[in-house]
Motif scaffolding. Sequence first.
Motif, mmCIF file in Angstrom:
data_model
loop_
_atom_site.group_PDB
_atom_site.id
_atom_site.type_symbol
_atom_site.label_atom_id
_atom_site.label_comp_id
_atom_site.label_asym_id
_atom_site.label_seq_id
_atom_site.Cartn_x
_atom_site.Cartn_y
_atom_site.Cartn_z
ATOM 1 N N GLY A 364 9.881 8.233 2.960
ATOM 2 C CA GLY A 364 10.050 7.090 3.895
ATOM 3 C C GLY A 364 8.514 6.955 5.147
ATOM 4 N N GLN A 365 7.444 7.112 5.042
ATOM 5 C CA GLN A 365 6.473 6.835 5.490
ATOM 6 C C GLN A 365 5.605 7.175 5.566
ATOM 7 O OE1 GLN A 365 6.519 10.217 8.895
ATOM 8 N NE2 GLN A 365 7.981 10.975 7.836
ATOM 9 N N LYS A 366 4.708 6.351 5.165
ATOM 10 C CA LYS A 366 3.071 6.097 4.959
ATOM 11 C C LYS A 366 2.382 7.489 5.155
ATOM 12 C CE LYS A 366 0.996 3.374 2.301
ATOM 13 N NZ LYS A 366 0.974 3.050 1.296
ATOM 14 N N ILE A 367 1.584 8.125 4.760
ATOM 15 C CA ILE A 367 -0.017 9.312 5.255
ATOM 16 C C ILE A 367 -0.935 8.577 5.503
ATOM 17 C CG2 ILE A 367 -0.604 11.043 4.430
ATOM 18 C CD1 ILE A 367 1.511 12.311 3.020
ATOM 19 N N PRO A 368 -1.234 8.357 6.664
ATOM 20 C CA PRO A 368 -1.924 8.233 7.079
ATOM 21 C C PRO A 368 -3.660 8.714 6.765
ATOM 22 C CG PRO A 368 -1.330 8.198 9.178
ATOM 23 C CD PRO A 368 -0.524 9.551 8.341
ATOM 24 N N LEU A 369 -4.244 7.291 6.423
ATOM 25 C CA LEU A 369 -5.495 8.208 5.539
ATOM 26 C C LEU A 369 -6.444 8.018 6.701
ATOM 27 C CD1 LEU A 369 -6.905 7.938 2.832
ATOM 28 C CD2 LEU A 369 -7.628 5.845 2.971
ATOM 29 N N ALA A 370 -7.237 8.914 6.582
ATOM 30 C CA ALA A 370 -8.411 8.889 7.425
ATOM 31 C C ALA A 370 -9.724 9.145 7.303
ATOM 32 C CB ALA A 370 -8.542 11.006 7.756
ATOM 33 N N ASP A 371 -10.783 8.376 7.641
ATOM 34 C CA ASP A 371 -11.843 8.634 7.497
ATOM 35 C C ASP A 371 -12.382 9.962 7.118
ATOM 36 O OD1 ASP A 371 -12.274 6.089 7.581
ATOM 37 O OD2 ASP A 371 -12.214 5.988 9.531
ATOM 38 N N LEU A 372 -13.318 9.809 6.211
ATOM 39 C CA LEU A 372 -14.056 10.824 5.759
ATOM 40 C C LEU A 372 -15.206 11.015 6.267
ATOM 41 C CD1 LEU A 372 -15.130 10.486 1.495
ATOM 42 C CD2 LEU A 372 -12.591 12.025 3.542
#
Length: 434
Positions: A364-372
């Motif tokens: 029920g939650q999005k995994i935050p996308l990190a900058d490379l």
Amino acid sequence: MAWLDKLKLKKGLIQSLNEVGFVAPKEIQQKTLARIMGGQDVIGVGPEGCGKTTTYILAALNKFNYTPDGVPRVLILVPDKEKVEEVIAQINQINKNKSLRIVALFATPGIEAQMDAMAEGADIVVATPDRARAIYLKLGLDVNKIELLIIDDAELVVKQGLQLPVVELANSIPKCQHLVFTEVIHDRLNKMTAPFMKQPAIVEVEEVGEPLFDTHPQLLYLVPNFGTKVNLLNLFMQDEDLFTKIVLFVNTRPTAEKLYKSLHDRKTTVGLLNPWFFEMNGFESIYDFKSVDTRVLIVVNDAEQKLDLDDIPFLIHFELPVEKETYIDRMINDSPEVEDEIMAITFATDLELTAVKKIEQATGQKIPLADLPENLIIEKERKSGDAAEKKAAKAKADEDAPGAAFHEKKASNAKTYNYRAGLKAKMNNKKKHS
């Protein structure tokens, strides 16, 4: 909202939907059917169970009156035999036009029976791309009157390497509308559809819902390939002040061995949980790892024992486990009232995004996308060549390994990844493991 006229479905089809219990359209049907009936190319993106299959079946059945002519007008491409059978079963559930001929094409011993079925007449063909192409090349599949080409589970079609037959079939059809349905959309999928999709409408529905668990903080690093994952891991390991203790999860022993060698050769202290070779440094339990100053413990995801991951600053999934429940069990924070000092990091390629989506839906939650990191070396995709070229490339890789793509840097110059100052300070101030 009931099945309204503005969706432009035939009355008999609406009646059939009501009879089988589909009393109202789902979100993806509300957002796509009007566009589809208007003739637009559409890419529908949504999780399993959101109604993608029903959507294109309605679009296909809506093409026919009660006098089909037995020449294919709809071609549905899916990744495997099981999906072929599932789609045909759902068509039969909704379809009341018994004169409509539906033919299944999939890999099976001998091709003659399917050739005969096509010769007897087919209005809708549900097929795997490779078998459809094979029968087309034998002149058993007439594509000249196809009005609607549908690709379902497109992310799995790409994962199985079936892009070429899809594109060849699409380019062989003189003129038709194209529908693509997928759980995720990424560069490899876009590369497959680009040759034949004409300014498609991209319709995406999200069904993440409310958070179901308290979890550790998570970050997702999206990278193009395995080699770049290795580079990213080695780059992180240069920062000994931040990455003091890591449990690294992989799916197979060969991958574990590659990473063990890469880290060991770069002077990172590393061990394996339950090692299978005596010459490898290893631990029989997570407790043994916690009590020494070894920085990295590699765990193969098929390990049956439950791990006590408390007090490990970083949990890195180099590969996601096959079962999403395995990942979720590691992420659950049993003490949310206590300040969390565990960061979970996932490395994923385009082909692993489906697994990420399933985890997000389940938690029920999005995994935050990190900058490379800016100084991460992105490995180029390896293209197929002759055996000699492959052998030479492998020999060179072995000679240069590990981490040949990296320029050696001091740890102080390598800290370009995007962690909040507070998190980094917290990790730096953690009690040192001894």
